[in-house]
Design a protein around this motif. Structure first.
Motif, PDB file in Angstrom:
ATOM      1  N   ASP A 127      48.877   6.684  32.598  1.00  0.00           N
ATOM      2  CA  ASP A 127      47.749   6.213  33.410  1.00  0.00           C
ATOM      3  C   ASP A 127      47.045   7.373  34.096  1.00  0.00           C
ATOM      4  O   ASP A 127      45.807   7.416  34.161  1.00  0.00           O
ATOM      5  N   GLY A 128      47.813   8.320  34.608  1.00  0.00           N
ATOM      6  CA  GLY A 128      47.203   9.461  35.285  1.00  0.00           C
ATOM      7  C   GLY A 128      46.406  10.335  34.346  1.00  0.00           C
ATOM      8  O   GLY A 128      45.318  10.825  34.699  1.00  0.00           O
ATOM      9  N   GLN A 129      46.907  10.527  33.138  1.00  0.00           N
ATOM     10  CA  GLN A 129      46.196  11.360  32.170  1.00  0.00           C
ATOM     11  C   GLN A 129      44.889  10.708  31.739  1.00  0.00           C
ATOM     12  O   GLN A 129      43.864  11.386  31.587  1.00  0.00           O
ATOM     13  N   VAL A 130      44.909   9.404  31.567  1.00  0.00           N
ATOM     14  CA  VAL A 130      43.680   8.686  31.201  1.00  0.00           C
ATOM     15  C   VAL A 130      42.675   8.745  32.350  1.00  0.00           C
ATOM     16  O   VAL A 130      41.486   9.024  32.145  1.00  0.00           O
ATOM     17  N   ALA A 131      43.154   8.505  33.555  1.00  0.00           N
ATOM     18  CA  ALA A 131      42.256   8.480  34.710  1.00  0.00           C
ATOM     19  C   ALA A 131      41.615   9.841  34.977  1.00  0.00           C
ATOM     20  O   ALA A 131      40.511   9.912  35.528  1.00  0.00           O
ATOM     21  N   ALA A 132      42.282  10.902  34.558  1.00  0.00           N
ATOM     22  CA  ALA A 132      41.776  12.246  34.828  1.00  0.00           C
ATOM     23  C   ALA A 132      40.617  12.648  33.939  1.00  0.00           C
ATOM     24  O   ALA A 132      39.958  13.658  34.198  1.00  0.00           O
ATOM     25  N   THR A 133      40.365  11.875  32.899  1.00  0.00           N
ATOM     26  CA  THR A 133      39.287  12.210  31.966  1.00  0.00           C
ATOM     27  C   THR A 133      38.273  11.076  31.955  1.00  0.00           C
ATOM     28  O   THR A 133      38.548   9.998  31.412  1.00  0.00           O
ATOM     29  N   PRO A 134      37.091  11.263  32.538  1.00  0.00           N
ATOM     30  CA  PRO A 134      36.126  10.165  32.688  1.00  0.00           C
ATOM     31  C   PRO A 134      35.744   9.485  31.379  1.00  0.00           C
ATOM     32  O   PRO A 134      35.483   8.278  31.371  1.00  0.00           O
ATOM     33  N   ASN A 135      35.668  10.227  30.286  1.00  0.00           N
ATOM     34  CA  ASN A 135      35.238   9.588  29.033  1.00  0.00           C
ATOM     35  C   ASN A 135      36.412   9.167  28.155  1.00  0.00           C
ATOM     36  O   ASN A 135      36.268   8.989  26.952  1.00  0.00           O
ATOM     37  N   VAL A 136      37.604   8.979  28.770  1.00  0.00           N
ATOM     38  CA  VAL A 136      38.740   8.321  28.144  1.00  0.00           C
ATOM     39  C   VAL A 136      39.049   7.070  28.960  1.00  0.00           C
ATOM     40  O   VAL A 136      39.211   7.145  30.175  1.00  0.00           O
ATOM     41  N   SER A 137      39.095   5.901  28.326  1.00  0.00           N
ATOM     42  CA  SER A 137      39.330   4.649  29.044  1.00  0.00           C
ATOM     43  C   SER A 137      40.476   3.883  28.413  1.00  0.00           C
ATOM     44  O   SER A 137      40.754   4.009  27.210  1.00  0.00           O
ATOM     45  N   PHE A 138      41.160   3.077  29.227  1.00  0.00           N
ATOM     46  CA  PHE A 138      42.241   2.220  28.748  1.00  0.00           C
ATOM     47  C   PHE A 138      41.935   0.792  29.143  1.00  0.00           C
ATOM     48  O   PHE A 138      41.761   0.479  30.323  1.00  0.00           O
ATOM     49  N   GLY A 139      41.858  -0.095  28.151  1.00  0.00           N
ATOM     50  CA  GLY A 139      41.486  -1.484  28.399  1.00  0.00           C
ATOM     51  C   GLY A 139      42.630  -2.464  28.407  1.00  0.00           C
ATOM     52  O   GLY A 139      42.408  -3.664  28.541  1.00  0.00           O
ATOM     53  N   GLY A 140      43.880  -1.995  28.262  1.00  0.00           N
ATOM     54  CA  GLY A 140      45.029  -2.888  28.308  1.00  0.00           C
ATOM     55  C   GLY A 140      45.268  -3.615  26.997  1.00  0.00           C
ATOM     56  O   GLY A 140      44.693  -3.299  25.955  1.00  0.00           O
ATOM     57  N   ALA A 141      46.150  -4.619  27.077  1.00  0.00           N
ATOM     58  CA  ALA A 141      46.504  -5.400  25.895  1.00  0.00           C
ATOM     59  C   ALA A 141      45.334  -6.290  25.472  1.00  0.00           C
ATOM     60  O   ALA A 141      44.402  -6.542  26.248  1.00  0.00           O
ATOM     61  N   TYR A 142      45.404  -6.771  24.250  1.00  0.00           N
ATOM     62  CA  TYR A 142      44.336  -7.605  23.721  1.00  0.00           C
ATOM     63  C   TYR A 142      44.923  -8.653  22.803  1.00  0.00           C
ATOM     64  O   TYR A 142      46.088  -8.586  22.411  1.00  0.00           O
ATOM     65  N   ARG A 143      44.112  -9.628  22.453  1.00  0.00           N
ATOM     66  CA  ARG A 143      44.493 -10.678  21.513  1.00  0.00           C
ATOM     67  C   ARG A 143      43.798 -10.445  20.175  1.00  0.00           C
ATOM     68  O   ARG A 143      42.825  -9.700  20.094  1.00  0.00           O
TER      69      ARG A 143
END
Length: 392
Positions: free
Chosen positions: A244-260
Motif C-alpha cells: 500500500d505504501g509503495q502504491v501510494a508513493a507514486t501518483p500515477n500508480v493506483s490500486f482499485g482492490g478486488a473485483y468481480r
C-alpha cells in the motif's frame, strides 16, 4: 452426477469459475474447502459449501496441520458425501484430504488431481522438498486423472520430476484458465481508450510479484508522461515489503482492490496493455504458468505484455498477438517509440484471434465433467468441437 470438490480457498474467484464449469457440464458439486477470508461462504456459485477452517498465505506449517486435521476427521462427511460419483481436488493439500475422505466415506468414484501452480517447495533439493514430492507421487498413484492449466507444468515438472508418463501412469488433461461465458451472446469488447500517452497498463488478478511492482512503480515515477499503472485484484501482502505504501508513493500508480467477473469489461476498457509478467517464483512456476490475465485482457481487446522466452511469451507467439519483451528493461523504449498507429495495429492483432482462444464454452464444460466422471482424458472425437487441449 454428484461430485465432491475439495478446494484450498472457498472464496477464490477461480474456484467459483470451476464450480460453474462443473455445473454447466452436468455435475452437481458439493464444495469442501479451507478459506483465506474471515467468514466462509455458505455457497459457491449456488453449490453447497463446507467450511474446513481458515488458512493463511505463506504459513505452510499451519496449513499442513489443518490439512492433517481435515484428513483425519474426514469420516464426518460420510452422510453428506453418500452417493458421490466422483471426487476432485484442487492443489496437493486438498488431494490429501480428498483421498482420505474417499477412503473413510467409502467413495468408489474416480479421483482427479487439479494442479494450477507448482509451489517452490516442490522444486528444491532439500529433505523437506524431496519428502513433499514423495507424498505427491504416492497420492497421485491413487488418483485417476491429472488436470493442469499449462503444458509447461507437464514438460518442466510432472514428467521429469514425478515420472508422469513413465513410472507414474496417469492420464492428463490441459484445461487453460480461460474466461467462462455461458448462455448469453458474447459481449462486445469495450471501446478502447484513445491511443497515446500516457499509456495505461493494467495489472489484475493475483497480485503477488514484488519485482513487478518495483519495475512498474519505478518506471511510472520516472516517466509520469509516458505511462500509468492500474492495479486491481487480491494482493498477497506477505510477498511485499509495503504494498500500500509503495502504491501510494507514486501518483500515477493506483490500486482499485478486488473485483468481480462482471467488472472485467469496465476495468480492462480503461487500459491499453495488461501486465502478464510474474517473477514471484522466477525460473520456476512463474516461467511455466499461463495466468488468468493472459486470457481476460485480450478477450476485452487489451494487449498483453509478456516475456518472450517464458510460457506466456510462447503462448502469445503461438497465437500471433501481444508484446513480447526480452527483458522488462525494454518496456520504456518500447512505449517511447510506440505511435497511436502502432498501437491500433497491435489491437487489431488481438481482435483477429478466435474467441475460443480466450473463452471456455459449454463444450469445454462437458469435456471436463466427462473426463472427471470417467477418470480419464477423452479423445477429441467424443464431443466435438472441443476447445480444451488434450494431452496424451
Amino acid at each position: 452426477m454428484k461430485l465432491a470438490y475439495f478446494v484450498h480457498d472457498l472464496a477464490d474467484p477461480a474456484v467459483t469459475r470451476r464450480v460453474r464449469m462443473l455445473q454447466a457440464g452436468g455435475a452437481e458439486p458439493i464444495v469442501l474447502g479451507f478459506r483465506r477470508t474471515e467468514t466462509a461462504p455458505e455457497q459457491v456459485a449456488g453449490a453447497p459449501a463446507v467450511d474446513l477452517g481458515r488458512t493463511f498465505d505463506a504459513r505452510l506449517g499451519h496449513r499442513a496441520k489443518a490439512t492433517a486435521l481435515g484428513a483425519l476427521t474426514s469420516g464426518r462427511w460420510r452422510k453428506l458425501l453418500a452417493g458421490t460419483e466422483a471426487v476432485m481436488a484442487r492443489t496437493l493439500e486438498m488431494l490429501a484430504v480428498a483421498q482420505a475422505a474417499r477412503r473413510t466415506c467409502g467413495l468408489s468414484g474416480p479421483l482427479t488431481y487439479e494442479c494450477l501452480d507448482i509451489h517452490r517447495l516442490m522444486l528444491r533439493e532439500g529433505a523437506k522438498s524431496r519428502a513433499m514430492r514423495t507424498v505427491e507421487r504416492a497420492l497421485m498413484r491413487q488418483a485417476d486423472l491429472l488436470i493442469v492449466s499449462s503444458p509447461a507444468f507437464l514438460d518442466a515438472y510432472f514428467r521429469p520430476r514425478q515420472g508422469v508418463g513413465d513410472s507414474l501412469q496417469i492420464p492428463t488433461l490441459l484445461m487453460e484458465n480461460k474466461l467462462l461465458e455461458l448462455g448469453a451472446a458474447p459481449a462486445e469488447p469495450p471501446l478502447p481508450p484513445a491511443p497515446g500517452r500516457p499509456w495505461r497498463i493494467s495489472w489484475m488478478g493475483a497480485i503477488r510479484c514484488r519485482k513487478s511492482l518495483d519495475i512498474l512503480s519505478a518506471l511510472a515515477a520516472r516517466r509520469p508522461d509516458l505511462l500509468e499503472i492500474e492495479i486491481h485484484g487480491r494482493p498477497a501482502y506477505t510477498e511485499f515489503k509495503d504494498f500500500d505504501g509503495q502504491v501510494a508513493a507514486t501518483p500515477n500508480v493506483s490500486f482499485g482492490g478486488a473485483y468481480r467477473a462482471e467488472d472485467l469489461p469496465r476495468l480492462y476498457g480503461r487500459t491499453h496493455f495488461s501486465w502478464a509478467i510474474d517473477y514471484m517464483e522466477e525460473g520456476l512456476n512463474s516461467s511455466w504458468l499461463l495466468p488468468n490475465r493472459l486470457y481476460e485482457s485480450p478477450r476485452f481487446g487489451v494487449v498483453p505484455i509478456a516475456i518472450a522466452d517464458l510460457q506466456t511469451g510462447r503462448f502469445l507467439a503461438e497465437h500471433g498477438f501481444g508484446v513480447r519483451l526480452s527483458d522488462p528493461s525494454e518496456l520504456e523504449a518500447f512505449l517511447e517509440g510506440l505511435s497511436p498507429q502502432d498501437y491500433l495495429a497491435l489491437r487489431r492483432q488481438v481482435e483477429a484471434v478466435p474467441l475460443s482462444t480466450f473463452v471456455a464454452e459449454e463444450a469445454d464444460c462437458r469435456l471436463l465433467v466427462q473426463a472427471v466422471s470417467k477418470g480419464q482424458a477423452l479423445s477429441s472425437d467424443v464431443a466435438p468441437p472441443l476447445k480444451a487441449k488434450l494431452v496424451a
